[in-house]
Design a protein around this motif. Sequence first.
Motif, PDB file in Angstrom:
ATOM      1  N   ARG A  24       0.820  -1.212   0.000  1.00  0.00           N
ATOM      2  CA  ARG A  24       0.000   0.000   0.000  1.00  0.00           C
ATOM      3  C   ARG A  24       0.854   1.262   0.000  1.00  0.00           C
ATOM      4  O   ARG A  24       0.556   2.237  -0.693  1.00  0.00           O
ATOM      5  CB  ARG A  24      -0.939   0.000   1.216  1.00  0.00           C
ATOM      6  CG  ARG A  24      -2.058  -1.022   1.114  1.00  0.00           C
ATOM      7  CD  ARG A  24      -3.257  -0.642   1.988  1.00  0.00           C
ATOM      8  NE  ARG A  24      -2.889  -0.433   3.371  1.00  0.00           N
ATOM      9  CZ  ARG A  24      -2.706  -1.395   4.272  1.00  0.00           C
ATOM     10  NH1 ARG A  24      -2.849  -2.669   3.912  1.00  0.00           N
ATOM     11  NH2 ARG A  24      -2.388  -1.108   5.512  1.00  0.00           N
ATOM     12  N   LEU A  25       1.921   1.226   0.792  1.00  0.00           N
ATOM     13  CA  LEU A  25       2.793   2.400   0.834  1.00  0.00           C
ATOM     14  C   LEU A  25       3.439   2.630  -0.531  1.00  0.00           C
ATOM     15  O   LEU A  25       3.507   3.761  -1.027  1.00  0.00           O
ATOM     16  CB  LEU A  25       3.871   2.222   1.910  1.00  0.00           C
ATOM     17  CG  LEU A  25       4.791   3.421   2.130  1.00  0.00           C
ATOM     18  CD1 LEU A  25       3.995   4.662   2.526  1.00  0.00           C
ATOM     19  CD2 LEU A  25       5.849   3.112   3.191  1.00  0.00           C
ATOM     20  N   GLU A  63       0.823   4.120  -2.713  1.00  0.00           N
ATOM     21  CA  GLU A  63       0.563   5.525  -2.438  1.00  0.00           C
ATOM     22  C   GLU A  63       1.671   6.404  -3.017  1.00  0.00           C
ATOM     23  O   GLU A  63       1.412   7.415  -3.670  1.00  0.00           O
ATOM     24  CB  GLU A  63       0.448   5.755  -0.921  1.00  0.00           C
ATOM     25  CG  GLU A  63       0.216   7.216  -0.568  1.00  0.00           C
ATOM     26  CD  GLU A  63      -0.153   7.441   0.903  1.00  0.00           C
ATOM     27  OE1 GLU A  63      -0.134   6.465   1.686  1.00  0.00           O
ATOM     28  OE2 GLU A  63      -0.454   8.595   1.251  1.00  0.00           O
ATOM     29  N   LEU A  64       2.895   5.970  -2.772  1.00  0.00           N
ATOM     30  CA  LEU A  64       4.033   6.729  -3.296  1.00  0.00           C
ATOM     31  C   LEU A  64       3.978   6.808  -4.815  1.00  0.00           C
ATOM     32  O   LEU A  64       4.127   7.874  -5.418  1.00  0.00           O
ATOM     33  CB  LEU A  64       5.336   6.040  -2.899  1.00  0.00           C
ATOM     34  CG  LEU A  64       6.060   6.559  -1.669  1.00  0.00           C
ATOM     35  CD1 LEU A  64       7.273   5.693  -1.408  1.00  0.00           C
ATOM     36  CD2 LEU A  64       6.465   8.012  -1.859  1.00  0.00           C
ATOM     37  N   LYS A 117       1.709   9.199  -6.240  1.00  0.00           N
ATOM     38  CA  LYS A 117       2.133  10.599  -6.197  1.00  0.00           C
ATOM     39  C   LYS A 117       3.254  10.873  -7.193  1.00  0.00           C
ATOM     40  O   LYS A 117       3.467  12.020  -7.594  1.00  0.00           O
ATOM     41  CB  LYS A 117       2.650  10.946  -4.794  1.00  0.00           C
ATOM     42  CG  LYS A 117       1.746  10.570  -3.667  1.00  0.00           C
ATOM     43  CD  LYS A 117       0.561  11.517  -3.562  1.00  0.00           C
ATOM     44  CE  LYS A 117      -0.323  11.094  -2.392  1.00  0.00           C
ATOM     45  NZ  LYS A 117      -1.533  11.918  -2.316  1.00  0.00           N
ATOM     46  N   PHE A 118       3.992   9.839  -7.539  1.00  0.00           N
ATOM     47  CA  PHE A 118       5.139  10.017  -8.421  1.00  0.00           C
ATOM     48  C   PHE A 118       4.736  10.180  -9.888  1.00  0.00           C
ATOM     49  O   PHE A 118       5.394  10.882 -10.646  1.00  0.00           O
ATOM     50  CB  PHE A 118       6.097   8.823  -8.329  1.00  0.00           C
ATOM     51  CG  PHE A 118       6.927   8.792  -7.074  1.00  0.00           C
ATOM     52  CD1 PHE A 118       7.124   9.934  -6.314  1.00  0.00           C
ATOM     53  CD2 PHE A 118       7.538   7.607  -6.660  1.00  0.00           C
ATOM     54  CE1 PHE A 118       7.900   9.915  -5.160  1.00  0.00           C
ATOM     55  CE2 PHE A 118       8.314   7.573  -5.510  1.00  0.00           C
ATOM     56  CZ  PHE A 118       8.489   8.717  -4.759  1.00  0.00           C
ATOM     57  N   HIS A 149      -4.690   6.646  -5.190  1.00  0.00           N
ATOM     58  CA  HIS A 149      -3.851   7.836  -5.101  1.00  0.00           C
ATOM     59  C   HIS A 149      -3.469   8.396  -6.458  1.00  0.00           C
ATOM     60  O   HIS A 149      -2.810   9.426  -6.548  1.00  0.00           O
ATOM     61  CB  HIS A 149      -2.600   7.532  -4.283  1.00  0.00           C
ATOM     62  CG  HIS A 149      -2.892   7.283  -2.841  1.00  0.00           C
ATOM     63  ND1 HIS A 149      -3.053   8.305  -1.927  1.00  0.00           N
ATOM     64  CD2 HIS A 149      -3.106   6.126  -2.143  1.00  0.00           C
ATOM     65  CE1 HIS A 149      -3.317   7.786  -0.743  1.00  0.00           C
ATOM     66  NE2 HIS A 149      -3.370   6.471  -0.844  1.00  0.00           N
TER      67      HIS A 149
END
Lengths: 368, 368
Positions: free
Chosen positions: B176-177, B180-181, B184-185, B218
């Motif tokens: 999940r992290l 999420e990253l 955003k990238f 995200h």
Amino acid sequence: MKKNRRGIHLIAELADVSIGTVDRALHGRAGINESTRQRILQIAQQIAYTPNLAARALSASKTGARIGVCMPREIRFFYDQLWSGVLDEARLVAQLGVQMVYRPVQTLGVEDAEAFKELAQSGVNGIILTAGNPQGLKPLIDDAEEKGIRVVCVSTDAPESRRSSIVCVEPSLNGRLAGELMGKFVPSGSQVAVVAGMLRAEDHRQKTAGFSEAFPRHCPGGKIAGVIEGHEDEDESFQKTFDLLGRVPTLAGLYVNTVNCLPVCRALGARGLAGKIKLITTDLFAEMSPYFEAGTITASIYQQPHRQGQMAVRLMADNLTGRLPFPPIVHLSPGLVMSSNLHLFREIRHADLKFDDSVLSAGVSSKP
Amino acid sequence: MKKNRRGIHLIAELADVSIGTVDRALHGRAGINESTRQRILQIAQQIAYTPNLAARALSASKTGARIGVCMPREIRFFYDQLWSGVLDEARLVAQLGVQMVYRPVQTLGVEDAEAFKELAQSGVNGIILTAGNPQGLKPLIDDAEEKGIRVVCVSTDAPESRRSSIVCVEPSLNGRLAGELMGKFVPSGSQVAVVAGMLRAEDHRQKTAGFSEAFPRHCPGGKIAGVIEGHEDEDESFQKTFDLLGRVPTLAGLYVNTVNCLPVCRALGARGLAGKIKLITTDLFAEMSPYFEAGTITASIYQQPHRQGQMAVRLMADNLTGRLPFPPIVHLSPGLVMSSNLHLFREIRHADLKFDDSVLSAGVSSKP
DNA sequence: CTGAAAGCGCTAACAA
DNA sequence: TTGTTAGCGCTTTCAG
């Protein structure tokens, strides 16, 4: 009638020497004939000798180290966690006969010289210190080290002093990591800004510098549109941020390098820009939680206060009881908080943790 | 001239009784006047008495607690660090009279049942275990717990079993992290892909699922273009990645959820896409360093193996010696590695750290 | 009911 | 160069 010997006594008996000699042989100490040493080592090998660590610890604990701690109680957000790390580890090392002496100061950099001096004179063997005003503390630290009192700085350094070690997250790294992240979050050629507390503070200066250096490297054509000083004042921070957002309508990102990020979040909300502008903050406390969930805060650079406290105590105890040398510097890597892992941080988990004064009174009252 | 007493001697002095009486009071033994017991307990309370465990272990001569450890030695990348965390903490708890028994297995999930069984029969009070094949281990774990041997899983869980605790980074959180990253990238509407080891492995499955769930949340309009299985084979990983990159020319990001990321880096290089496609990897080892510096790897999700090892030992020791209850689960937050903070990680700092067999046999301290 | 004393295995200071 | 001895803090046994 032979007794049932163990350990070095057994070896001594087999080698027909005294336990003192066995000790010298096993530890390579001076003052022993090389041939008898070899003979003893031989025997130790044969019986697969293993030292009894409990006995060793017990015997060595004669020293009865005492560690003094001088750290601020405010701002709770950060220092609560730092204290809690210290206290956690203290619980462990207490069992090794290490005693702690706590001398909290109310605020970072205020009256810490007095507290430190008091500690230094109270007969402790080491002091863990958050060096609020390094210049003022430097002579005291040097003095203490001179007298054999080891000083470990934690979180905030006194780099010019002779302190034995420092445990911290490098401020400039905090800024660089934020800059790198921001560089990946926003498109090429973006404009971003920094919200600092007060640039006079070395810490904020370095974070800002680190960010300013790293961001353009990771965002081709990216520029820092401005640096705001909020002076840790809610209204000032809000107003200045609010104004900036009006002045630079193309702003793509904001890096807050002080713990005081709530006014910035509100300003973003007031402008209707929450979630549109990438916001990277510093540190973590419960009130930030909704802003993560709403997407206002994209990420926060976490400085691991609990761990810093733990490590400082651990370093000191290891040195005092085990004679392990101090690493001159312990730079922790900052953590990253995003909405996915937010729930794992202690600041969020037990938001209402209270600073318990009872732990701070350590002295034994001499009343029978 | 009063002596500097400690522990039960101190209490005895303050209560004006003998240490024998103090002992009886503290342990609720028979043969003591209830009122004096209360008085003694009172005093113990006041001075926050904690027994010196080393002394206790020594006196009782019953080896304090014994902790068995069953973890793999391969793949070095990860398990070296896990071991080193265990050994680090073992050094500390050894001073509390806790003894360690090491039974490494060569590879995760291979012959660990035998090793575990051996440990369980060797009279240890607790076992720290990396549960390679949970199904096979479950009955053994349950059996051990039945007999009062506490089992703590580390890194890899046996969730169905009755183990007392688990220390790990949740695989799904890892995913999940990363998701999420990645969200955003890369720009909205991007296509990204996942490179897994083998989806049969629960760990990889959960990471993939976590990523697949979080990424679209995200990244508005973002899609997972594909999931590759490299089966931990260099050539297969390279080839499949290489093919994918040709097949999906618009690919914006790649998430590698196995440690085996080098072939992926090479494939990106071969396609001239290094630095163009955002690459998020898992874990960390020295050979990854140049790819960070070149910008091929944007970030890596770090699972803190050293800390996992430490915590497992700490939990076990705390429980065995202090009767602290086990937290049922300890989920660590994964760390984030980027080029800014790369240098701080132990995997990079002492790249050539070797697994030192000597530590596995407790030894005589070495010559100066 | 309570006190005194003998170790547990090791370290370190002091004698010889 | 080697031996002797006094603890470290706790448990345990044996006398009072």
